[in-house]
Scaffold this motif. Structure first.
Motif, mmCIF file in Angstrom:
data_model
loop_
_atom_site.group_PDB
_atom_site.id
_atom_site.type_symbol
_atom_site.label_atom_id
_atom_site.label_comp_id
_atom_site.label_asym_id
_atom_site.label_seq_id
_atom_site.Cartn_x
_atom_site.Cartn_y
_atom_site.Cartn_z
ATOM 1 N N GLY A 170 17.541 29.918 31.941
ATOM 2 C CA GLY A 170 18.602 29.630 30.989
ATOM 3 C C GLY A 170 19.241 28.301 31.317
ATOM 4 O O GLY A 170 19.162 27.817 32.452
ATOM 5 N N ALA A 171 19.860 27.687 30.313
ATOM 6 C CA ALA A 171 20.512 26.395 30.503
ATOM 7 C C ALA A 171 21.813 26.360 29.713
ATOM 8 O O ALA A 171 21.886 26.902 28.607
ATOM 9 N N ALA A 172 22.816 25.736 30.292
ATOM 10 C CA ALA A 172 24.122 25.581 29.648
ATOM 11 C C ALA A 172 24.404 24.085 29.554
ATOM 12 O O ALA A 172 24.770 23.452 30.549
ATOM 13 N N LYS A 173 24.229 23.524 28.364
ATOM 14 C CA LYS A 173 24.390 22.085 28.195
ATOM 15 C C LYS A 173 25.819 21.629 28.460
ATOM 16 O O LYS A 173 26.044 20.569 29.029
ATOM 17 N N GLY A 174 26.790 22.421 28.008
ATOM 18 C CA GLY A 174 28.178 22.021 28.186
ATOM 19 C C GLY A 174 28.605 21.946 29.634
ATOM 20 O O GLY A 174 29.406 21.097 30.019
ATOM 21 N N TYR A 175 28.067 22.848 30.451
ATOM 22 C CA TYR A 175 28.363 22.849 31.888
ATOM 23 C C TYR A 175 27.397 21.957 32.656
ATOM 24 O O TYR A 175 27.617 21.662 33.828
ATOM 25 N N ASP A 176 26.260 21.597 32.040
ATOM 26 C CA ASP A 176 25.153 20.880 32.673
ATOM 27 C C ASP A 176 24.575 21.659 33.856
ATOM 28 O O ASP A 176 24.306 21.106 34.913
ATOM 29 N N ILE A 177 24.383 22.960 33.648
ATOM 30 C CA ILE A 177 23.815 23.833 34.674
ATOM 31 C C ILE A 177 22.618 24.564 34.086
ATOM 32 O O ILE A 177 22.622 24.992 32.931
#
Length: 309
Positions: free
Chosen positions: A66-73
């Protein structure tokens, strides 16, 4: 300490249909999950490939959990079981990090894997916006360091002098012609605090998608005064304050200006969003704002938004 850190630091070779890149990551749990930046694995989003290189030179194929663009994680997992037993790096507490304490960054700057650089924490709670040219920028409530961080360090660990991870290296500030006309390192690197990064990673592992704290109002990006103003008029039929949302329940109205969030002054939308996303849904946060030119305070119970924006 550096030798131990490098054993659990990996290099990621990411190839996509239109682009490729090199970044870093590290083992952060007993299952062997790898923590890195969302922008590092972004080229693999549409059928791309990720190859993980370990410190002993062994390479394995991997996929994005999974990826979270807003957190950059992002979280990466090896495609197949392996007899390797990489040790997870010990995690520190980023809330107790002090300006001036020594740190070490591990990773693969300019594809030079197994690289260690050192410096100090030069600031905390630094609002940083990355990827401004994309439709999904990241808003960081970052640790700032003068440890040299270069392209390829992204996703690697930032460690304290006990060998504990306190941040995930994410962004750098390079000198330009506007900076006194002399290019070169200006000693400004930024890392995502590990407390936030681990919470996001666990959410991605559990749900496969990120969860963000939200307040339910629209910012007036054209506002040039001090603070962050809520839109005064309804743009495109969307209400400036979401009816029944966290901001509405806290008494915020269109045109109000938020001056302080959780005890920290805010000067613009990016700074507010970085501070907001450093909190979790359901948390209570104290706000200071102006309404009809009068300063007021209130407490907002943060809502949640599932998935990237």
């Amino acid at each position: 300490m550096a030798a131990e850190a490098l054993k659990s630091t990996v290099t990621l070779y990411v190839k996509g249909r239109d682009s490729d890149g090199v970044g870093s990551g590290f083992i952060f749990d007993k299952r062997g999950d790898i923590l890195t930046n969302a922008h590092v694995v972004a080229p693999a989003a549409n059928g791309g490939k990720i190859e993980v290189k370990f410190s002993d030179g062994v390479r394995r194929q991997a996929k994005v959990v999974g990826a979270a663009k807003g957190y950059d994680i992002a979280v990466v997992k090896l495609d197949h079981a392996t007899t390797m037993a990489p040790t997870a790096l010990p995690l520190g507490n980023s809330d107790t990090v002090l300006v001036g304490e020594p740190v070490v960054a591990a990773g693969a700057p300019f594809s030079l894997d197994g690289t260690i650089t050192s410096g100090i924490i030069s600031a905390t709670h630094r609002p940083v916006t990355t990827g401004e040219s994309s439709s999904s920028p990241s808003f960081l409530d970052a640790l700032q360091t003068d440890a040299p961080i270069n392209p390829g360090n992204s996703g690697g660990p930032l460690l304290n002098d006990s060998g504990e991870v306190i941040g995930v290296n994410s962004a750098l500030r390079a000198a330009t012609e506007k900076d006194a006309g002399q290019p070169g390192s200006v000693g400004l690197g930024f890392a995502i605090p590990i407390d936030q990064a681990v919470w996001v990673a666990k959410t991605l592992i559990e749900h496969g998608k990120p969860v963000y704290a939200q307040m339910g109002f629209l910012c007036n990006t054209a506002f040039r005064g001090q603070g962050v103003q809520i839109m005064q008029k309804r743009p495109h039929r969307e209400p400036p304050v979401t009816p029944g949302g966290p901001a509405a329940k806290a008494g915020l109205k269109p045109g109000d200006v938020i001056l302080n969030f959780g005890g920290r002054p805010v000067t613009g939308p990016s700074e507010l969003k970085g501070a907001l996303w450093s909190h979790h849904p359901g948390e209570k946060v104290r706000l200071k704002f102006t309404h009809d030119d009068r300063i007021r305070t209130t407490t907002v119970v943060l809502g949640e938004h599932r998935g990237d924006f």
